[in-house]
Design a protein around this motif. Structure first.
Motif, PDB file in Angstrom:
ATOM      1  N   ASN A 102       0.932   5.519  -5.182  1.00  0.00           N
ATOM      2  CA  ASN A 102       0.964   4.582  -4.861  1.00  0.00           C
ATOM      3  C   ASN A 102       0.369   4.351  -7.256  1.00  0.00           C
ATOM      4  O   ASN A 102      -0.530   3.945  -7.075  1.00  0.00           O
ATOM      5  CB  ASN A 102       0.051   3.448  -4.364  1.00  0.00           C
ATOM      6  CG  ASN A 102       0.435   2.431  -4.569  1.00  0.00           C
ATOM      7  OD1 ASN A 102       0.693   1.988  -5.617  1.00  0.00           O
ATOM      8  ND2 ASN A 102      -0.551   1.332  -3.096  1.00  0.00           N
ATOM      9  N   LYS A 137      -2.203  -5.581   5.260  1.00  0.00           N
ATOM     10  CA  LYS A 137      -1.391  -5.520   3.768  1.00  0.00           C
ATOM     11  C   LYS A 137      -2.318  -6.341   3.363  1.00  0.00           C
ATOM     12  O   LYS A 137      -2.141  -7.416   3.630  1.00  0.00           O
ATOM     13  CB  LYS A 137      -0.045  -5.370   3.924  1.00  0.00           C
ATOM     14  CG  LYS A 137       0.612  -4.356   4.528  1.00  0.00           C
ATOM     15  CD  LYS A 137       2.191  -4.520   4.657  1.00  0.00           C
ATOM     16  CE  LYS A 137       2.472  -3.088   5.530  1.00  0.00           C
ATOM     17  NZ  LYS A 137       3.866  -3.756   4.997  1.00  0.00           N
ATOM     18  N   ARG A 138      -2.632  -6.596   1.969  1.00  0.00           N
ATOM     19  CA  ARG A 138      -2.972  -7.365   0.820  1.00  0.00           C
ATOM     20  C   ARG A 138      -1.891  -7.587   0.084  1.00  0.00           C
ATOM     21  O   ARG A 138      -1.125  -6.882  -0.052  1.00  0.00           O
ATOM     22  CB  ARG A 138      -4.319  -7.309   0.508  1.00  0.00           C
ATOM     23  CG  ARG A 138      -5.182  -6.750   1.203  1.00  0.00           C
ATOM     24  CD  ARG A 138      -7.260  -6.081   0.184  1.00  0.00           C
ATOM     25  NE  ARG A 138      -6.003  -4.219  -0.459  1.00  0.00           N
ATOM     26  CZ  ARG A 138      -6.364  -3.853   0.555  1.00  0.00           C
ATOM     27  NH1 ARG A 138      -6.271  -3.990   2.661  1.00  0.00           N
ATOM     28  NH2 ARG A 138      -5.468  -2.284   1.004  1.00  0.00           N
ATOM     29  N   HIS A 158      -9.382  -0.504  -4.653  1.00  0.00           N
ATOM     30  CA  HIS A 158      -8.081   0.298  -4.163  1.00  0.00           C
ATOM     31  C   HIS A 158      -7.462   0.033  -5.446  1.00  0.00           C
ATOM     32  O   HIS A 158      -6.597   1.230  -6.207  1.00  0.00           O
ATOM     33  CB  HIS A 158      -6.957  -0.831  -2.981  1.00  0.00           C
ATOM     34  CG  HIS A 158      -7.476  -0.513  -2.243  1.00  0.00           C
ATOM     35  ND1 HIS A 158      -7.509   0.747  -1.164  1.00  0.00           N
ATOM     36  CD2 HIS A 158      -7.848  -1.257  -1.101  1.00  0.00           C
ATOM     37  CE1 HIS A 158      -7.498   0.488  -0.202  1.00  0.00           C
ATOM     38  NE2 HIS A 158      -7.930  -0.565  -0.023  1.00  0.00           N
ATOM     39  N   GLN A 169       0.393  -9.959   0.565  1.00  0.00           N
ATOM     40  CA  GLN A 169       1.710 -10.372   1.207  1.00  0.00           C
ATOM     41  C   GLN A 169       2.301 -11.868   0.639  1.00  0.00           C
ATOM     42  O   GLN A 169       0.857 -12.718   0.442  1.00  0.00           O
ATOM     43  CB  GLN A 169       1.427 -10.206   2.567  1.00  0.00           C
ATOM     44  CG  GLN A 169       2.474  -9.128   2.981  1.00  0.00           C
ATOM     45  CD  GLN A 169       2.147  -9.098   4.201  1.00  0.00           C
ATOM     46  OE1 GLN A 169       2.773  -9.267   4.932  1.00  0.00           O
ATOM     47  NE2 GLN A 169       0.490  -8.750   5.475  1.00  0.00           N
ATOM     48  N   ASP A 194      -0.399  -7.362  10.662  1.00  0.00           N
ATOM     49  CA  ASP A 194       0.653  -7.891   9.936  1.00  0.00           C
ATOM     50  C   ASP A 194       2.292  -8.058   9.983  1.00  0.00           C
ATOM     51  O   ASP A 194       3.346  -9.180   9.568  1.00  0.00           O
ATOM     52  CB  ASP A 194       1.153  -6.815   8.442  1.00  0.00           C
ATOM     53  CG  ASP A 194       0.184  -6.489   7.545  1.00  0.00           C
ATOM     54  OD1 ASP A 194      -0.709  -7.457   6.977  1.00  0.00           O
ATOM     55  OD2 ASP A 194       0.206  -5.388   7.190  1.00  0.00           O
TER      56      ASP A 194
END
Length: 185
Positions: free
Chosen positions: A180, A138-139, A172, A141, A107
């Motif tokens: 989370n 990371k997704r 997820h 962003q 990232d």
């Protein structure tokens, strides 16, 4: 940045024998230079490091030797491009996988705020997208315009990448990570 390294630009900055040793994967010669005092994080005036050059030539043993001597796998050039960013941008999935396996940050952002996953999606590098996600990228962003990589993949009609990203999102959401509450990682 291109998928081309101009060696003449390095010539007045370091002995060509070192560059040849890195290109050829001559680990004993690279180690000799390090033992003679060359910093493992040496960079030319553009910020291009020895790890960057070794990654460009797929010299895995040289990279491991440099890392063992304290080099940073995430050392950026003057534009903020890390070796991993360059590999993702240029669709070198093998280098992406190798560097992530050596601890590269999937990232890391450039000076312009760009990151590897967004560019891999933009350029349609499906295998690179997979390796980045497997490596923990990371997704969701957002770029400076508020767009994420799924928006980009849909906009560019990169259906295979959309499927990959939607699959990641669904997995997820149905299996939230501890701590989370929204289900996204």
């Amino acid at each position: 940045m291109s998928d081309d390294i101009h060696y003449e630009a390095w010539g007045d900055r370091v002995d060509p024998a070192l560059l040849e040793a890195v290109r050829d994967g001559n680990v004993p010669e690279v180690l000799r230079w390090l033992e003679d005092g060359l910093p493992a994080n040496w960079q030319d005036t553009e910020g291009c490091s020895l790890i960057f050059l070794a990654a460009y030539h797929r010299q895995w043993a040289v990279i491991d030797s440099l890392l063992a001597h304290g080099a940073s796998v995430d050392l950026p050039d003057r534009m903020g491009w890390t070796p991993l960013f360059w590999a993702a941008f240029n669709s070198h999935a093998d280098i992406v996988s190798f560097l992530i396996g050596r601890g590269a940050n999937p990232d890391a952002r450039t000076n312009d705020g760009e990151w590897p996953l967004f560019w891999a999606v933009y350029k349609g590098h499906t295998a690179v997208v997979r390796y980045l996600l497997l490596g923990g990228a990371k997704r969701n962003q957002l770029d400076v315009d508020g767009h994420d990589e799924l928006w980009l993949a849909r906009t560019l009609a990169r259906q295979e990448i959309v499927t990959i990203l939607e699959g990641q999102r669904t997995r997820h959401m149905t299996h939230p990570q501890p701590g989370n509450s929204d289900g996204f990682v």
